[in-house]
Design an enzyme around this catalytic site. Structure first.
Site, PDB file in Angstrom:
ATOM      1  CG  ASN A  10       7.130 -42.907 -31.255  1.00  0.00           C
ATOM      2  OD1 ASN A  10       6.262 -42.845 -30.365  1.00  0.00           O
ATOM      3  ND2 ASN A  10       7.230 -42.013 -32.222  1.00  0.00           N
ATOM      4  CE  LYS A  12       5.159 -43.339 -34.883  1.00  0.00           C
ATOM      5  NZ  LYS A  12       5.160 -43.145 -36.325  1.00  0.00           N
ATOM      6  CG  HIS A  97       7.840 -38.192 -34.187  1.00  0.00           C
ATOM      7  ND1 HIS A  97       6.833 -38.274 -35.122  1.00  0.00           N
ATOM      8  CD2 HIS A  97       8.481 -39.388 -34.204  1.00  0.00           C
ATOM      9  CE1 HIS A  97       6.874 -39.487 -35.673  1.00  0.00           C
ATOM     10  NE2 HIS A  97       7.863 -40.174 -35.129  1.00  0.00           N
ATOM     11  CD  GLU A  99       3.791 -39.798 -36.414  1.00  0.00           C
ATOM     12  OE1 GLU A  99       3.640 -40.031 -35.204  1.00  0.00           O
ATOM     13  OE2 GLU A  99       4.217 -40.648 -37.232  1.00  0.00           O
ATOM     14  CD  GLU A 167      11.535 -41.326 -36.622  1.00  0.00           C
ATOM     15  OE1 GLU A 167      11.400 -42.536 -36.440  1.00  0.00           O
ATOM     16  OE2 GLU A 167      10.699 -40.494 -36.229  1.00  0.00           O
ATOM     17  N   GLY A 173       5.865 -45.205 -41.352  1.00  0.00           N
ATOM     18  CA  GLY A 173       4.586 -45.906 -41.441  1.00  0.00           C
ATOM     19  C   GLY A 173       4.185 -46.281 -42.852  1.00  0.00           C
ATOM     20  CB  SER A 210       9.289 -48.465 -42.959  1.00  0.00           C
ATOM     21  OG  SER A 210       8.070 -47.761 -43.181  1.00  0.00           O
TER      22      SER A 210
HETATM   23  P1  13P Z   1       7.259 -46.688 -38.235  1.00  0.00           P
HETATM   24  O1  13P Z   1       8.356 -47.573 -37.688  1.00  0.00           O
HETATM   25  O2  13P Z   1       5.889 -47.205 -37.936  1.00  0.00           O
HETATM   26  O3  13P Z   1       7.498 -46.358 -39.679  1.00  0.00           O
HETATM   27  O4  13P Z   1       7.351 -45.292 -37.431  1.00  0.00           O
HETATM   28  C1  13P Z   1       8.580 -44.655 -37.360  1.00  0.00           C
HETATM   29  C2  13P Z   1       8.502 -43.561 -36.370  1.00  0.00           C
HETATM   30  O5  13P Z   1       7.874 -42.554 -36.596  1.00  0.00           O
HETATM   31  C3  13P Z   1       9.187 -43.752 -35.083  1.00  0.00           C
HETATM   32  O6  13P Z   1       9.259 -42.569 -34.385  1.00  0.00           O
END
Ligand code: 13P
Length: 251
Positions: A10, A12, A97, A99, A167, A173, A210
């Protein structure tokens, strides 16, 4: 029979079209393309076409949109319909997701409409679920993911082209991943809900939050973990190719 592993990147709000081209030139030169595995890329919408064009003809690669509208077309400034995403080469869409849910306020009802729009339009839907830190501390993890699954999958047929990504919000993150055994417990609970809702036993459940070169082997060693959804560590082609080639291990 173990379910075939999926490794999903992803990106982002990173990786412009030119950067996607450079990334994929390097990635394709070093990727081991392990048999039976799928490697998926979720670039930003502007880089969908470049990404899918570069990966055409490789059946073990999949490209998807990070977000889609449930509306088929019309005056929805800034939105991407399923047809537009497909036109840019997408074969999948991320839905729900954390976010989208927690930064942009996407509701469970909206998530559910997006899952159905993606599936009806011929995309694989990757539905993301996960609890916040306070919910975990209160012992509500299973209740939260169960609610998100039941809401997100309402009205979806059991043979749908579906992947679930667990997740935990506190792990995204932050450099703090769920331990493999903690992830496995939640994945097992997710599978119970999926079976109860009539979904196929081979529906994959990925872990995200992560994930890195340092922890991916241990996560994949859990039979309940059918792959990973990766943010930060998917932004470097060498690191990402390494993750995609990882053998599950308990060391
Ligand atoms: P990270 O791997 O940066 O923690 O992000 C995870 C994520 O949100 C993947 O969709």
């Amino acid at each position: 029979m173990p379910r075939p592993l999926m490794f999903a990147a992803n990106w982002k709000m990173n990786v412009a079209p030119g950067e996607a081209r450079t990334f994929l030139d390097r990635f394709l030169a070093i990727d081991k393309a392990v048999a039976g595995r799928t490697v998926a890329f979720f670039p930003p919408a502007v880089s969908l076409e470049t990404t899918s064009a570069r990966l055409t003809g490789h059946s073990h690669y999949l490209v998807g949109a990070q977000n889609i509208s449930w509306e088929p077309k019309g005056a929805y400034t800034g939105e991407t319909s399923v047809a537009l995403a497909r036109g840019a080469g997408a074969g999948a869409a991320l839905v729900g997701h954390s976010e989208r849910r927690h930064v942009f306020g996407e509701t469970e009802e909206e998530t559910s409409k997006k899952v159905r729009a993606a599936l009806d339009g011929g995309l694989l839907a990757m539905l993301c679920v996960g609890e916040k830190l306070l919910e975990r501390e209160r012992g509500e993890t299973e209740a939260v993911v169960t609610r998100q699954l039941r809401a997100g999958l309402a009205g979806v047929k059991g043979d749908a082209n579906l992947v679930i990504a667990y997740e935990p919000v506190w792990a995204i993150g932050t450099g703090r991943n769920a331990t493999p055994s903690d992830a496995a417990v939640v994945h097992a609970a997710i599978r119970v809900v999926l079976v109860d809702l009539g979904f196929l036993r081979d529906t994959r459940v990925l872990y995200g939050g992560s994930v890195s070169a340092g922890n991916v082997a241990q996560l994949l060693a859990e039979p309940e973990v059918d792959g990973v959804l990766v943010g930060g560590a998917s932004l470097d082609p060498d690191a990402w190719a390494g993750i995609c080639a990882t053998s599950p291990s308990i060391d």
